[in-house]
Design an enzyme around this catalytic site. Structure first.
Site, PDB file in Angstrom:
ATOM      1  N   ASN A 114       1.163  -1.560   0.051  1.00 40.22           N
ATOM      2  CA  ASN A 114       0.113  -0.170  -0.400  1.00 40.22           C
ATOM      3  C   ASN A 114       0.818   0.580   0.107  1.00 40.22           C
ATOM      4  OD1 ASN A 114       1.315   0.405   2.683  1.00 40.22           O
ATOM      5  ND2 ASN A 114      -1.056  -0.565   3.420  1.00 40.22           N
ATOM      6  N   ARG A 170       0.696   7.523  11.568  1.00 43.66           N
ATOM      7  CA  ARG A 170      -0.103   6.829  12.652  1.00 43.66           C
ATOM      8  C   ARG A 170      -0.691   7.884  13.726  1.00 43.66           C
ATOM      9  NH1 ARG A 170      -1.275   3.541  10.068  1.00 43.66           N
ATOM     10  NH2 ARG A 170      -1.175   1.017  11.019  1.00 43.66           N
ATOM     11  N   GLN A 176      -6.439   8.198  18.646  1.00 41.93           N
ATOM     12  CA  GLN A 176      -8.488   7.192  19.168  1.00 41.93           C
ATOM     13  C   GLN A 176      -8.420   7.197  17.911  1.00 41.93           C
ATOM     14  OE1 GLN A 176      -9.351   5.676  21.932  1.00 41.93           O
ATOM     15  NE2 GLN A 176      -7.461   5.629  22.772  1.00 41.93           N
ATOM     16  N   HIS A 206      -8.737   7.880   8.451  1.00 34.92           N
ATOM     17  CA  HIS A 206      -8.126   6.632   7.997  1.00 34.92           C
ATOM     18  C   HIS A 206      -7.814   5.847   6.236  1.00 34.92           C
ATOM     19  CE1 HIS A 206      -4.547   3.548   9.875  1.00 34.92           C
ATOM     20  NE2 HIS A 206      -4.767   3.806   8.245  1.00 34.92           N
TER      21      HIS A 206
HETATM   22  N1  NAI Z   1      -2.532   5.630   6.784  1.00 34.43           N
HETATM   23  C1  NAI Z   1      -2.536   4.566   6.024  1.00 34.43           C
HETATM   24  O1  NAI Z   1      -3.260   3.754   5.898  1.00 34.43           O
HETATM   25  C2  NAI Z   1      -0.944   4.072   6.222  1.00 34.43           C
HETATM   26  C3  NAI Z   1      -0.260   4.295   6.774  1.00 34.43           C
HETATM   27  N2  NAI Z   1       0.974   3.647   7.212  1.00 34.43           N
HETATM   28  C4  NAI Z   1       1.937   3.957   8.377  1.00 34.43           C
HETATM   29  O2  NAI Z   1       3.040   4.510   7.754  1.00 34.43           O
HETATM   30  C5  NAI Z   1       4.401   4.766   8.450  1.00 34.43           C
HETATM   31  C6  NAI Z   1       5.569   4.838   7.320  1.00 34.43           C
HETATM   32  O3  NAI Z   1       4.785   3.172   6.693  1.00 34.43           O
HETATM   33  P1  NAI Z   1       6.505   2.991   6.003  1.00 34.43           P
HETATM   34  O4  NAI Z   1       7.306   3.812   4.847  1.00 34.43           O
HETATM   35  O5  NAI Z   1       5.631   1.900   5.133  1.00 34.43           O
HETATM   36  O6  NAI Z   1       7.194   2.374   7.348  1.00 34.43           O
HETATM   37  P2  NAI Z   1       8.627   2.332   6.261  1.00 34.43           P
HETATM   38  O7  NAI Z   1       9.002   1.091   7.791  1.00 34.43           O
HETATM   39  O8  NAI Z   1       9.418   1.699   4.793  1.00 34.43           O
HETATM   40  O9  NAI Z   1       9.566   3.879   6.951  1.00 34.43           O
HETATM   41  C7  NAI Z   1       9.409   4.312   8.090  1.00 34.43           C
HETATM   42  C8  NAI Z   1      10.443   5.378   8.361  1.00 34.43           C
HETATM   43  O10 NAI Z   1      10.920   5.681   9.781  1.00 34.43           O
HETATM   44  C9  NAI Z   1      11.967   5.801   9.658  1.00 34.43           C
HETATM   45  N3  NAI Z   1      11.837   5.969  11.628  1.00 34.43           N
HETATM   46  C10 NAI Z   1      11.627   5.574  12.647  1.00 34.43           C
HETATM   47  N4  NAI Z   1      12.010   5.818  13.762  1.00 34.43           N
HETATM   48  C11 NAI Z   1      12.385   7.376  13.677  1.00 34.43           C
HETATM   49  C12 NAI Z   1      12.332   7.914  14.563  1.00 34.43           C
HETATM   50  N5  NAI Z   1      12.504   8.447  14.935  1.00 34.43           N
HETATM   51  N6  NAI Z   1      12.478   9.283  13.881  1.00 34.43           N
HETATM   52  C13 NAI Z   1      12.553   9.237  12.349  1.00 34.43           C
HETATM   53  N7  NAI Z   1      12.904   8.808  11.238  1.00 34.43           N
HETATM   54  C14 NAI Z   1      12.292   7.097  11.745  1.00 34.43           C
HETATM   55  C15 NAI Z   1      12.466   4.602   9.853  1.00 34.43           C
HETATM   56  O11 NAI Z   1      14.185   4.714   9.432  1.00 34.43           O
HETATM   57  C16 NAI Z   1      12.279   4.536   8.425  1.00 34.43           C
HETATM   58  O12 NAI Z   1      12.647   4.211   7.344  1.00 34.43           O
HETATM   59  C17 NAI Z   1       4.142   3.937   9.432  1.00 34.43           C
HETATM   60  O13 NAI Z   1       3.598   4.725  10.511  1.00 34.43           O
HETATM   61  C18 NAI Z   1       2.798   3.712   8.942  1.00 34.43           C
HETATM   62  O14 NAI Z   1       1.809   2.479   9.963  1.00 34.43           O
HETATM   63  C19 NAI Z   1       1.578   2.610   6.860  1.00 34.43           C
HETATM   64  C20 NAI Z   1       0.253   2.334   4.912  1.00 34.43           C
HETATM   65  C21 NAI Z   1      -0.768   3.031   5.305  1.00 34.43           C
HETATM   66  O1  AKG Z   2      -5.684  -1.174   6.511  1.00 35.64           O
HETATM   67  C1  AKG Z   2      -5.568  -0.180   6.582  1.00 35.64           C
HETATM   68  O2  AKG Z   2      -6.468  -0.020   5.985  1.00 35.64           O
HETATM   69  C2  AKG Z   2      -4.936   0.847   7.470  1.00 35.64           C
HETATM   70  C3  AKG Z   2      -3.200   0.554   6.547  1.00 35.64           C
HETATM   71  C4  AKG Z   2      -2.316   1.009   7.078  1.00 35.64           C
HETATM   72  O3  AKG Z   2      -3.117   2.033   8.397  1.00 35.64           O
HETATM   73  C5  AKG Z   2      -1.037   0.252   7.359  1.00 35.64           C
HETATM   74  O4  AKG Z   2      -0.588  -0.759   6.227  1.00 35.64           O
HETATM   75  O5  AKG Z   2       0.096   0.696   7.929  1.00 35.64           O
END
Ligand code: NAI
Ligand code: AKG
Length: 524
Positions: free
Chosen positions: A95, A229, A257, A276
């Site tokens: 995603n 998040r 929440q 979300h």
């Molecule tokens: N809104 C939504 O529906 C979605 C939300 N997400 C969320 O997006 C966020 C990022 O996802 P990805 O890019 O796939 O994760 P990822 O693991 O590829 O990237 C996260 C990055 O954050 C960095 N990081 C960790 N701790 C840190 C800190 N204290 N300060 C600065 N950087 C730090 C890491 O080094 C890493 O490069 C996650 O929280 C995930 O759950 C992901 C997909 C969909």
């Molecule tokens: O399942 C969803 O729609 C939420 C996705 C998401 O927040 C994530 O992949 O971290």
């Protein structure tokens, strides 16, 4: 037959490979609707709605794997799962594009006030002067967290003519240069950026990362976006900064929440929100469902999973190379644990020859699991072996050596107990199998398979016959027998492989033979 509970809305098309398998029985129900049958499931598939708590895991004693159709696993108690030996997998990149595009859509909507203008026009107003926005072109975008999504946001920002300033303590200079962004400290990003977007996981370090202190370091008129998040930007702390106009606008897809209910931030016209939706596209949902479905199939077929949160990542290629040693490690641990059936403090594993070049962490975990299995009542496997060892005060370490004892590869395990140390060494011979080549100080050669009997005795003529007579009298057939000794007339040992396990009566009868000092049953 494996039973899979799908407790959130997951793309049916993506789950098709699981549904097609004759080995898998899929049930689509919320966990609350499946109370009666929770104990029967081998796998649980969730998105973010199901909270996988310790309490839920307690009701699912058969559970072996949890699949998260998405990235964030903060709705899963990963420690509790690990403790129970349950593998947790996610779909780390299915995603990414959708979440990056949603972030960008929020950014454009925020600076051009699109949601507010939309509501106004639908209310029959035509107030063009009330919705003067800002261009993205030429602005500084601060990205906090430069992983998959952060870097995709950066690519889009550069295409819009923005300069990208990144804070991510784990980002290398090479990767930043490759993507045309500049690395800065958190304070520098806060001070310079016109727009700040966060893309970290929610951790102890990132919870409240943009709180009162850091918000005060941002530029007046800054825009903030959180599509990662809820809680990375402290929602309460935002209020005075919005009231004073220091923060020009906020876009939130995620909340501390969820659902947020009647949130105080909703009173601000310049706070725009979505429920979300970052991953809510047909494409992303198909991708994540397909990824977890394929991983589940691999898991049930005994193949490696590549996106586990609580196991070291293992590609198919690496798995194929280590597979044989993984089994040998398990056997070494299992035999050593039964032989040293006393409290132990330390395990030391040494790899020599070809095995030393492989991903030994996995082999060591397998060995540790084998060692712990006879000692703990609960499930122990490579997922929780390190944690269980720690709980029981057993430390372990890996070493590498050139000493192969003439074999192409050799794994040596030394177990340190209170008053005794024991060493066992094994090798894997392709197309032949595993062999134990050294046992408690004696060079020997036997296959670590089935019902084994260890007999330590004085090296005297006639010992083999005496042992054979006792076993024969108890109707126990000997499949193979290996003997070894330290020196003629000194300490000697026999390792017998039997067609069936022996009971305590047979052990006692053998122990009564003159010159036999120890008899132990070893199951491999
Ligand atoms: N809104 C939504 O529906 C979605 C939300 N997400 C969320 O997006 C966020 C990022 O996802 P990805 O890019 O796939 O994760 P990822 O693991 O590829 O990237 C996260 C990055 O954050 C960095 N990081 C960790 N701790 C840190 C800190 N204290 N300060 C600065 N950087 C730090 C890491 O080094 C890493 O490069 C996650 O929280 C995930 O759950 C992901 C997909 C969909
Ligand atoms: O399942 C969803 O729609 C939420 C996705 C998401 O927040 C994530 O992949 O971290």
């Amino acid at each position: 037959m494996f039973r899979v509970l799908v407790s959130d809305a997951i793309s049916e098309e993506g789950l098709a490979p699981l549904c097609a398998s004759a080995q898998i029985d899929i049930v689509q129900k919320k966990t609350t609707e499946a109370e009666e049958e929770l104990h029967t499931f081998d796998a649980l598939l969730v998105r973010s709605a199901t909270k996988v708590t310790e309490e839920l895991l307690e009701k699912m004693p058969n559970l072996k794997i949890i699949g998260r159709a998405g990235v964030g696993v903060d709705n899963i108690d990963v420690d509790a799962a690990t403790k129970r030996g349950i593998v947790v997998i996610n779909a780390p990149n299915g995603n990414t594009i959708s979440a990056a595009e949603h972030t960008f859509a929020m950014m454009a909507a925020l600076v051009r006030r699109i949601p507010q203008a939309h509501i106004s026009v639908k209310s029959r107003e035509w107030n063009r002067s009330a919705f003067v926005g800002n261009e993205l072109f030429g602005k500084k975008l601060g990205i906090i967290g430069f992983g998959r999504i952060g870097s995709e946001v950066a690519k889009r920002a550069r295409a819009f003519g923005m300069s990208v300033h990144v804070y991510d303590p784990f980002l290398t200079k090479e990767r930043a240069e490759k993507l045309g962004v500049s690395i800065h400290s958190l304070d520098e990003v806060l001070a310079a950026a016109d727009i700040i977007t966060v893309h970290t996981p929610l951790t102890k370090e990132t919870r409240g990362l943009l709180g009162t202190e850091n918000l005060a370091k941002t530029k007046k008129g800054v825009y903030l976006i959180n599509c990662a998040r809820g809680g990375i930007i402290d929602e309460q702390a935002l209020i005075p900064f919005l009231e004073s106009g220091h923060v020009a606008g906020v876009a939130l897809d995620v909340f501390e929440q969820e659902p947020p209910g009647d949130h105080p931030l909703f009173a601000f016209d310049n706070v725009i929100v979505t429920p979300h939706l970052g991953a809510s596209t047909v494409e992303a949902q198909l991708n994540v469902a397909t990824q977890v479905a394929e991983e589940l199939l691999h898991f049930f077929e005994g193949r490696p999973v590549t996106s586990s949160i609580n196991l070291p990542a293992l590609s198919k290629d690496v798995y194929e190379k280590i597979q044989a040693f993984y089994h040998l490690g398990r056997k070494l641990g299992l035999i050593a644990s039964q032989f040293m059936n006393i409290p132990v403090q330390e395990l030391s594993v040494t790899y020599a020859g070809t095995v030393a070049d492989l991903e030994t962490t996995y082999i060591t975990r397998s060995l540790l699991a084998g060692f712990l299995r006879p000692r703990v009542a609960s499930t122990v496997n490579e997922v929780n072996a390190a944690m269980v060892a720690k709980e029981r005060g057993i430390t372990y370490g890996e070493k590498f050596s050139d000493e192969t004892h003439g074999y192409a590869n050799c794994i040596s395990l030394t177990v340190h107990g209170e008053n005794k140390t024991f060493t066992i060494k094994g090798t894997h011979v392709p197309n032949y199998g595993d062999r134990i080549v050294h046992f408690d100080g004696v060079a020997i050669d036997f296959a670590p398979e089935g019902h084994l009997l260890y007999i330590q005795h004085q090296d005297r003529p006639g010992m083999i016959g005496k042992v054979g007579n006792v076993l024969g009298a108890h109707d126990v057939n000997i499949a193979t027998m290996q003997v070894g000794r330290q020196e003629a007339g000194g300490k000697a040992m026999m390792i017998l492989s039997l067609d069936k396990p022996v009971d305590d009566e047979v052990l006692q009868a053998l122990a009564q033979i003159d010159d036999i000092e120890t008899v132990k049953r070893l199951e491999a």
